[in-house]
Design a protein around this motif. Sequence first.
Motif, PDB file in Angstrom:
ATOM      1  N   THR A 169       0.809  -1.212   0.000  1.00 43.71           N
ATOM      2  CA  THR A 169       0.000   0.000   0.000  1.00 43.71           C
ATOM      3  C   THR A 169       0.843   1.263   0.000  1.00 43.71           C
ATOM      4  N   TYR A 170       0.562   2.120  -0.985  1.00 42.30           N
ATOM      5  CA  TYR A 170       1.132   3.465  -1.030  1.00 42.30           C
ATOM      6  C   TYR A 170       0.021   4.389  -0.516  1.00 42.30           C
ATOM      7  N   LEU A 171       0.200   4.934   0.670  1.00 38.79           N
ATOM      8  CA  LEU A 171      -0.881   5.660   1.329  1.00 38.79           C
ATOM      9  C   LEU A 171      -1.137   7.041   0.734  1.00 38.79           C
ATOM     10  N   GLY A 172      -0.081   7.689   0.260  1.00 42.56           N
ATOM     11  CA  GLY A 172      -0.256   8.967  -0.421  1.00 42.56           C
ATOM     12  C   GLY A 172      -1.122   9.952   0.338  1.00 42.56           C
ATOM     13  N   ALA A 173      -2.060  10.554  -0.383  1.00 42.15           N
ATOM     14  CA  ALA A 173      -2.915  11.611   0.176  1.00 42.15           C
ATOM     15  C   ALA A 173      -3.762  11.138   1.346  1.00 42.15           C
ATOM     16  N   ALA A 174      -4.055   9.833   1.400  1.00 47.97           N
ATOM     17  CA  ALA A 174      -4.921   9.304   2.469  1.00 47.97           C
ATOM     18  C   ALA A 174      -4.398   9.664   3.855  1.00 47.97           C
ATOM     19  N   GLN A 175      -3.055   9.746   3.954  1.00 54.28           N
ATOM     20  CA  GLN A 175      -2.440  10.018   5.254  1.00 54.28           C
ATOM     21  C   GLN A 175      -2.535  11.471   5.681  1.00 54.28           C
ATOM     22  N   ASP A 176      -3.017  12.306   4.783  1.00 53.92           N
ATOM     23  CA  ASP A 176      -3.099  13.738   5.092  1.00 53.92           C
ATOM     24  C   ASP A 176      -4.446  14.151   5.672  1.00 53.92           C
ATOM     25  N   LEU A 177      -5.233  13.169   6.109  1.00 49.40           N
ATOM     26  CA  LEU A 177      -6.506  13.498   6.743  1.00 49.40           C
ATOM     27  C   LEU A 177      -6.226  14.289   8.024  1.00 49.40           C
ATOM     28  N   LYS A 178      -6.942  15.398   8.192  1.00 49.11           N
ATOM     29  CA  LYS A 178      -6.685  16.285   9.336  1.00 49.11           C
ATOM     30  C   LYS A 178      -7.983  16.547  10.109  1.00 49.11           C
ATOM     31  N   PRO A 179      -7.856  17.026  11.341  1.00 51.14           N
ATOM     32  CA  PRO A 179      -9.073  17.336  12.113  1.00 51.14           C
ATOM     33  C   PRO A 179     -10.035  18.261  11.356  1.00 51.14           C
ATOM     34  N   ALA A 180      -9.503  19.149  10.529  1.00 45.07           N
ATOM     35  CA  ALA A 180     -10.361  20.071   9.765  1.00 45.07           C
ATOM     36  C   ALA A 180     -11.260  19.329   8.770  1.00 45.07           C
ATOM     37  N   ASP A 181     -10.863  18.083   8.392  1.00 48.70           N
ATOM     38  CA  ASP A 181     -11.680  17.295   7.458  1.00 48.70           C
ATOM     39  C   ASP A 181     -12.882  16.644   8.143  1.00 48.70           C
ATOM     40  N   ILE A 182     -12.908  16.697   9.464  1.00 53.15           N
ATOM     41  CA  ILE A 182     -14.013  16.090  10.204  1.00 53.15           C
ATOM     42  C   ILE A 182     -15.176  17.081  10.265  1.00 53.15           C
ATOM     43  N   ASP A 183     -16.281  16.723   9.633  1.00 54.16           N
ATOM     44  CA  ASP A 183     -17.462  17.576   9.578  1.00 54.16           C
ATOM     45  C   ASP A 183     -18.306  17.306  10.829  1.00 54.16           C
ATOM     46  N   GLU A 184     -18.319  18.290  11.723  1.00 50.93           N
ATOM     47  CA  GLU A 184     -18.973  18.110  13.025  1.00 50.93           C
ATOM     48  C   GLU A 184     -20.442  17.717  12.900  1.00 50.93           C
ATOM     49  N   ALA A 185     -21.158  18.411  12.025  1.00 50.68           N
ATOM     50  CA  ALA A 185     -22.591  18.129  11.866  1.00 50.68           C
ATOM     51  C   ALA A 185     -22.814  16.713  11.333  1.00 50.68           C
ATOM     52  N   GLN A 186     -21.957  16.295  10.408  1.00 51.14           N
ATOM     53  CA  GLN A 186     -22.081  14.964   9.809  1.00 51.14           C
ATOM     54  C   GLN A 186     -21.836  13.874  10.866  1.00 51.14           C
ATOM     55  N   ILE A 187     -20.807  14.063  11.693  1.00 53.07           N
ATOM     56  CA  ILE A 187     -20.502  13.091  12.753  1.00 53.07           C
ATOM     57  C   ILE A 187     -21.657  13.004  13.746  1.00 53.07           C
ATOM     58  N   ALA A 188     -22.126  14.158  14.193  1.00 49.96           N
ATOM     59  CA  ALA A 188     -23.198  14.195  15.198  1.00 49.96           C
ATOM     60  C   ALA A 188     -24.489  13.569  14.667  1.00 49.96           C
ATOM     61  N   ALA A 189     -24.636  13.533  13.343  1.00 52.92           N
ATOM     62  CA  ALA A 189     -25.859  12.999  12.721  1.00 52.92           C
ATOM     63  C   ALA A 189     -25.731  11.521  12.337  1.00 52.92           C
ATOM     64  N   SER A 190     -24.674  10.849  12.820  1.00 52.80           N
ATOM     65  CA  SER A 190     -24.447   9.439  12.458  1.00 52.80           C
ATOM     66  C   SER A 190     -24.582   8.537  13.685  1.00 52.80           C
ATOM     67  N   ARG A 191     -25.413   7.503  13.585  1.00 54.85           N
ATOM     68  CA  ARG A 191     -25.657   6.617  14.739  1.00 54.85           C
ATOM     69  C   ARG A 191     -24.380   5.930  15.222  1.00 54.85           C
ATOM     70  N   ILE A 192     -23.591   5.450  14.259  1.00 54.70           N
ATOM     71  CA  ILE A 192     -22.318   4.810  14.617  1.00 54.70           C
ATOM     72  C   ILE A 192     -21.211   5.426  13.770  1.00 54.70           C
ATOM     73  N   VAL A 193     -20.122   5.819  14.423  1.00 58.38           N
ATOM     74  CA  VAL A 193     -18.937   6.298  13.715  1.00 58.38           C
ATOM     75  C   VAL A 193     -17.906   5.172  13.768  1.00 58.38           C
ATOM     76  N   TYR A 194     -17.420   4.781  12.609  1.00 59.53           N
ATOM     77  CA  TYR A 194     -16.550   3.604  12.472  1.00 59.53           C
ATOM     78  C   TYR A 194     -15.149   4.046  12.064  1.00 59.53           C
ATOM     79  N   LEU A 195     -14.163   3.735  12.894  1.00 59.10           N
ATOM     80  CA  LEU A 195     -12.782   4.176  12.684  1.00 59.10           C
ATOM     81  C   LEU A 195     -11.905   3.017  12.210  1.00 59.10           C
ATOM     82  N   GLU A 196     -11.095   3.289  11.207  1.00 58.71           N
ATOM     83  CA  GLU A 196     -10.202   2.264  10.639  1.00 58.71           C
ATOM     84  C   GLU A 196      -8.821   2.335  11.296  1.00 58.71           C
ATOM     85  N   GLY A 197      -8.402   1.225  11.916  1.00 61.20           N
ATOM     86  CA  GLY A 197      -7.117   1.185  12.624  1.00 61.20           C
ATOM     87  C   GLY A 197      -5.911   1.499  11.759  1.00 61.20           C
ATOM     88  N   TYR A 198      -5.990   1.171  10.467  1.00 67.45           N
ATOM     89  CA  TYR A 198      -4.884   1.467   9.548  1.00 67.45           C
ATOM     90  C   TYR A 198      -4.535   2.956   9.523  1.00 67.45           C
TER      91      TYR A 198
END
Length: 333
Positions: A131-160
């Motif tokens: 796996t070449y992770l490239g841009a995937a590794q540049d996820l930042k707190p600013a990419d987390i949409d607060e309203a979207q998270i709060a509106a989701s019954r389960i938030v699923y996090l990938e250990g990778y």
Amino acid sequence: MADAKYDVLGIGNAIFDVLVQTDEGFLARHGMTKGGMALIDEARAAAVYRDMGPATEMSGGSGANTIVGVAGFGARAAFIGKVKNDQIGGLYTHDIRAAGVAYETKAADAGPATGCSYILVTPDGERTMNTYLGAAQDLKPADIDEAQIAASRIVYLEGYLWDPQSAKEAFVKAATIAHGAGRQVALTLSDSFCVDRYRDEFLDLMRKGTVDLVFANEAELHSLYQTSDFDTALKQLRADTKLGVVTRSEKGCVVAAKDGVVAVPAHPIEKLVDTTGAGDLFAAGFLFGLVRDAGYENAGRLGALAAAEVIQHIGARPQVSLKELAQQKGLPV
């Protein structure tokens, strides 16, 4: 608690999958550890790609595979993951949206290319990933949409995605928002090598209640507790987290809750073709069962059904409607 807009929202590596059927000789020539997942740089990615035969290509990443599976059961699904504004990033975005997943993460204009995973499937169905992770590794707190998270019954996090510091911060931000909104947070341990690197941090997430539900396979569970005894590890898992789900390949799965353990058999298959995505799709079925309040046993059966579908063909995405498949088997949808 406000009504949820989404049943499950996943946060993970946005990786474009390139799958190819190959032999043991190819793995040996490239010095690959069969069945493992190695992180590679752009130069090695190019070298592996040059030597590969004809491939099947699709949007992937472990968490994204799970979320596409959730959508396939008919649930409302969303995904947060980072691609670059390049050709593969465009393909990725189109592909995941076409699967019925809400995907709004802004593509990066600069920095590394969109991530790719070269998945080599040997005749026994075992998959070896580079796996070449490239841009995937540049996820930042600013990419987390607060309203979207709060509106989701389960938030699923990938250990990778637990490697880069900014992604860890994004995870913790998402978990905090989710719990503040009365939602649940799930984590998949992803890979035993991942667990080896972050054992203490994963245990901390579980023991502090940052995550409510943990998915692991047997190898990851043994790595987490550094014991080869399954029952010892399972007992510890029950002590450390509200709900733990352990997949055991052909032996099915074990759902470990505070008030007891439920074992669910694997779903029968005709032929094992490719194990890519088995754990991802199991998680999809299980999460779907949870959001439908189907009970742990039915959730386990839905997971087993989805995993059985995906291992009987090449690729980590279902080739039939999981919703129709579940209906045919008399499972709750």
